[in-house]
Design a protein around this motif. Structure first.
Motif, PDB file in Angstrom:
ATOM      1  N   TRP A 148       0.788  -1.307   0.008  1.00 49.22           N
ATOM      2  CA  TRP A 148      -0.055   0.028  -0.021  1.00 49.22           C
ATOM      3  C   TRP A 148       0.669   1.346   0.097  1.00 49.22           C
ATOM      4  N   TYR A 149       0.740   2.138  -0.969  1.00 46.85           N
ATOM      5  CA  TYR A 149       1.339   3.375  -0.986  1.00 46.85           C
ATOM      6  C   TYR A 149       0.155   4.708  -0.911  1.00 46.85           C
ATOM      7  N   THR A 150       0.611   5.656  -0.372  1.00 50.93           N
ATOM      8  CA  THR A 150      -0.065   7.015  -0.655  1.00 50.93           C
ATOM      9  C   THR A 150       0.894   8.303  -1.095  1.00 50.93           C
ATOM     10  N   ARG A 151       0.322   9.057  -1.733  1.00 47.35           N
ATOM     11  CA  ARG A 151       1.089  10.213  -2.114  1.00 47.35           C
ATOM     12  C   ARG A 151       1.768  10.942  -1.160  1.00 47.35           C
ATOM     13  N   ASP A 152       2.975  11.156  -1.325  1.00 48.68           N
ATOM     14  CA  ASP A 152       3.968  12.069  -0.362  1.00 48.68           C
ATOM     15  C   ASP A 152       4.893  12.935  -1.194  1.00 48.68           C
ATOM     16  N   GLY A 153       4.335  13.984  -1.569  1.00 48.33           N
ATOM     17  CA  GLY A 153       5.120  15.132  -2.259  1.00 48.33           C
ATOM     18  C   GLY A 153       5.367  14.601  -3.487  1.00 48.33           C
ATOM     19  N   HIS A 154       7.039  14.545  -3.717  1.00 47.01           N
ATOM     20  CA  HIS A 154       7.494  14.268  -5.355  1.00 47.01           C
ATOM     21  C   HIS A 154       8.053  12.723  -5.084  1.00 47.01           C
ATOM     22  N   ARG A 155       7.702  12.198  -3.951  1.00 39.44           N
ATOM     23  CA  ARG A 155       8.451  10.607  -3.978  1.00 39.44           C
ATOM     24  C   ARG A 155       7.765   9.785  -4.876  1.00 39.44           C
ATOM     25  N   PRO A 156       8.422   9.287  -5.747  1.00 39.35           N
ATOM     26  CA  PRO A 156       7.798   8.448  -6.804  1.00 39.35           C
ATOM     27  C   PRO A 156       6.902   7.336  -6.463  1.00 39.35           C
ATOM     28  N   LEU A 157       7.455   6.427  -5.509  1.00 37.91           N
ATOM     29  CA  LEU A 157       6.351   5.614  -5.247  1.00 37.91           C
ATOM     30  C   LEU A 157       5.230   5.838  -4.340  1.00 37.91           C
ATOM     31  N   GLY A 158       5.521   7.139  -3.713  1.00 40.50           N
ATOM     32  CA  GLY A 158       4.766   7.608  -2.541  1.00 40.50           C
ATOM     33  C   GLY A 158       5.408   7.130  -1.159  1.00 40.50           C
ATOM     34  N   ARG A 159       4.503   7.391  -0.060  1.00 45.17           N
ATOM     35  CA  ARG A 159       4.987   6.761   1.232  1.00 45.17           C
ATOM     36  C   ARG A 159       4.511   5.259   1.456  1.00 45.17           C
ATOM     37  N   PRO A 160       4.969   4.480   1.787  1.00 44.38           N
ATOM     38  CA  PRO A 160       4.767   3.129   1.912  1.00 44.38           C
ATOM     39  C   PRO A 160       3.827   2.989   3.501  1.00 44.38           C
ATOM     40  N   ALA A 199       2.868  -5.165 -21.013  1.00 47.18           N
ATOM     41  CA  ALA A 199       3.842  -4.828 -20.013  1.00 47.18           C
ATOM     42  C   ALA A 199       4.999  -4.254 -20.460  1.00 47.18           C
ATOM     43  N   GLU A 200       5.356  -4.414 -21.842  1.00 45.90           N
ATOM     44  CA  GLU A 200       6.209  -3.825 -22.287  1.00 45.90           C
ATOM     45  C   GLU A 200       6.405  -2.351 -22.466  1.00 45.90           C
ATOM     46  N   ARG A 201       5.176  -1.672 -22.284  1.00 49.19           N
ATOM     47  CA  ARG A 201       5.230  -0.416 -22.348  1.00 49.19           C
ATOM     48  C   ARG A 201       5.445   0.301 -20.947  1.00 49.19           C
ATOM     49  N   LEU A 202       5.987  -0.482 -19.857  1.00 48.69           N
ATOM     50  CA  LEU A 202       6.520   0.049 -18.853  1.00 48.69           C
ATOM     51  C   LEU A 202       7.611   0.882 -18.909  1.00 48.69           C
ATOM     52  N   THR A 203       8.513   0.090 -19.652  1.00 51.65           N
ATOM     53  CA  THR A 203       9.972   0.616 -20.009  1.00 51.65           C
ATOM     54  C   THR A 203       9.875   2.131 -20.114  1.00 51.65           C
ATOM     55  N   ALA A 204       8.589   2.749 -20.686  1.00 55.67           N
ATOM     56  CA  ALA A 204       8.619   4.110 -20.715  1.00 55.67           C
ATOM     57  C   ALA A 204       8.416   4.938 -19.667  1.00 55.67           C
ATOM     58  N   LEU A 205       7.999   4.247 -18.345  1.00 53.76           N
ATOM     59  CA  LEU A 205       7.851   4.906 -17.172  1.00 53.76           C
ATOM     60  C   LEU A 205       9.083   5.179 -16.672  1.00 53.76           C
ATOM     61  N   GLY A 206       9.973   4.419 -16.510  1.00 48.98           N
ATOM     62  CA  GLY A 206      11.191   5.013 -15.600  1.00 48.98           C
ATOM     63  C   GLY A 206      10.895   4.518 -14.303  1.00 48.98           C
ATOM     64  N   GLY A 207      11.572   5.377 -13.319  1.00 45.74           N
ATOM     65  CA  GLY A 207      11.292   4.970 -11.848  1.00 45.74           C
ATOM     66  C   GLY A 207      12.290   4.253 -11.274  1.00 45.74           C
ATOM     67  N   PRO A 208      12.280   3.996  -9.837  1.00 42.96           N
ATOM     68  CA  PRO A 208      13.427   3.233  -9.114  1.00 42.96           C
ATOM     69  C   PRO A 208      13.370   1.786  -9.755  1.00 42.96           C
TER      70      PRO A 208
END
Length: 411
Positions: free
Chosen positions: A77-89, A184-193
């Motif tokens: 579970w994640y919720t938005r926390d500023g600009h943290r990419p995944l949000g706060r766990p 799922a191949e489209r996910l490569t455009a997303l970047g992220g951690p």
């Protein structure tokens, strides 16, 4: 039962499973009437089946390991926390579910139907008429077909339920599920951690007034698809006419709903998860308004109801396809044990009616707890998740298991 004519109205997962059930139960003349003219196997939405429910359905012969699937093990579970990419766990919970793609699963069930059964596509049913010796199915083309038994597997706008219980109407719950799935191949455009989304993880991205459930499903050809469901109330100024049961298929969302989707994904969800949903193309995005109801009985004379024609529980319960398959196992058992069609109807109703009521009530409770009156996710943590899920389980099942229900909850 031995011999007998059965008409199944609706040819999706519930209809194919019902046809297989009555065949195994002894019926020899089976016709399935499906409204759609196109290929149902092309539908690409995802669904999840609890490991324990899979074991039961596999033992009954309605699922097996040849049906393409992926194993999940936990939900994070994640919720938005500023600009943290995944949000706060927020926390994590076990998630022992197998995921499936609706289209390949339907194709597997369709292939298991007996060769003697007739599957009629592009055959919408207008009305069903009950008679002392069975029921008559009348099609939109004007033709009529009599059967000893008619099984309604035609969804929440069921013509069969309309004949059995004309006063039963699905009730709009006040919010929507926006849905999408893409390669799922489209996910490569997303970047992220790196390693942000392990294959075994189901993600709950939560925000005030809703949440997104995100998991992978098989594509039926050896690859994966990213599948998601976003629960949110539409802006109050929009009049979508949802009090009358309807749905918005892929590619038909209006400008206002696209704007709402953009706001939720861009401003309310954590950036990574919102960006994932935005990878969905307009023609892949569709809406499922939240309705719930259950018929007062699962049988009326020679009419039986199965799947969403009998009960619609909100998708938080994860019970749609699972319950339809469980309905089929109960129908097969009733046909196998009974000597008359009246006995089939009585046994089936006694077996499945209480389950439908439990699932509908559970869906309402989860919708209330997770969407309409959810917690303050800005401060929620693992203890809150544990309490939320333990409370939902206790309220739904009274502290004791109900056969065919316990273990389906996914959110």
């Amino acid at each position: 039962m031995r011999a007998g004519t059965v008409a199944v109205v609706g040819g999706s997962i519930a209809g194919c499973a019902a046809a297989l059930a009555v065949h195994r139960g002894g019926a020899t003349d089976i016709t399935v009437y499906e409204r759609a003219a196109g290929r149902l196997a092309d539908r690409g939405a995802g669904l999840a089946v609890h490991n324990a429910r899979y074991a039961e359905l596999a033992s009954a012969g309605y699922m097996d390991a040849d049906m393409p699937w992926l194993q999940l093990s936990r939900r994070r579970w994640y919720t938005r926390d500023g600009h943290r990419p995944l949000g706060r766990p927020v926390g994590e919970l076990p998630f022992p579910f197998r995921t499936y793609n609706w289209g390949p699963l339907w194709r597997e069930l369709r292939d298991r139907m007996p060769a003697s059964a007739v599957f009629r596509g592009d055959s919408p049913v207008r009305t069903v008429e009950i008679a002392a010796d069975g029921a008559t199915v009348r099609l939109e083309d004007g033709s009529a077909h009599h059967a000893d038994l008619v099984v309604g597997a035609d969804g929440y706008r069921s013509a069969v339920r309309g004949a059995a219980f004309p006063d039963v109407r699905p009730a709009y719950a006040g919010y929507l599920a926006l849905r999408g799935a893409f390669p799922a191949e489209r996910l490569t455009a997303l970047g992220g951690p790196a390693g942000a989304w392990p294959v075994e993880d189901c993600v709950f991205a939560v925000f005030p007034g809703g949440h997104a459930v995100i998991y992978r499903i098989p594509d039926g050809s050896g690859g994966h698809r990213a599948n998601w469901v976003l629960y949110t109330a539409p802006p109050p100024e929009l009049d979508l006419g949802l009090d009358i049961p309807t749905s918005l298929p892929p590619g038909t969302l209006g400008e206002a709903l696209h704007a709402h989707f953009a706001r939720v994904t861009g401003e309310l969800l954590p950036p990574y998860w919102g960006g994932l949903l935005q990878l969905t193309r307009p023609e892949e995005l569709f809406i499922q308004p939240m309705y719930d109801f259950t018929a007062p009985r699962y049988a009326a004379g020679r009419l039986l109801l199965t799947g969403d024609a009998a009960t619609v529980a909100r998708p938080h319960t994860g019970s749609g396809a699972v319950k339809a398959l469980q309905d089929a196992t109960a129908l097969e058992a009733a046909c196998t044990a009974a000597d008359t069609w009246s006995e089939v109807a009585a046994a089936y109703d006694a077996s499945r009616g209480p389950i439908g009521t439990s699932m509908m009530e559970l869906g309402r409770r989860l919708g209330d707890a997770l969407v309409l009156r959810g917690p303050d996710w800005r401060t929620a943590g693992q203890t809150d998740l544990d309490a939320l899920w333990a409370g939902a389980d206790a309220r739904a099942f009274g502290g004791r298991p109900l056969p065919g229900v316990r273990g389906t909850v996914q959110g």
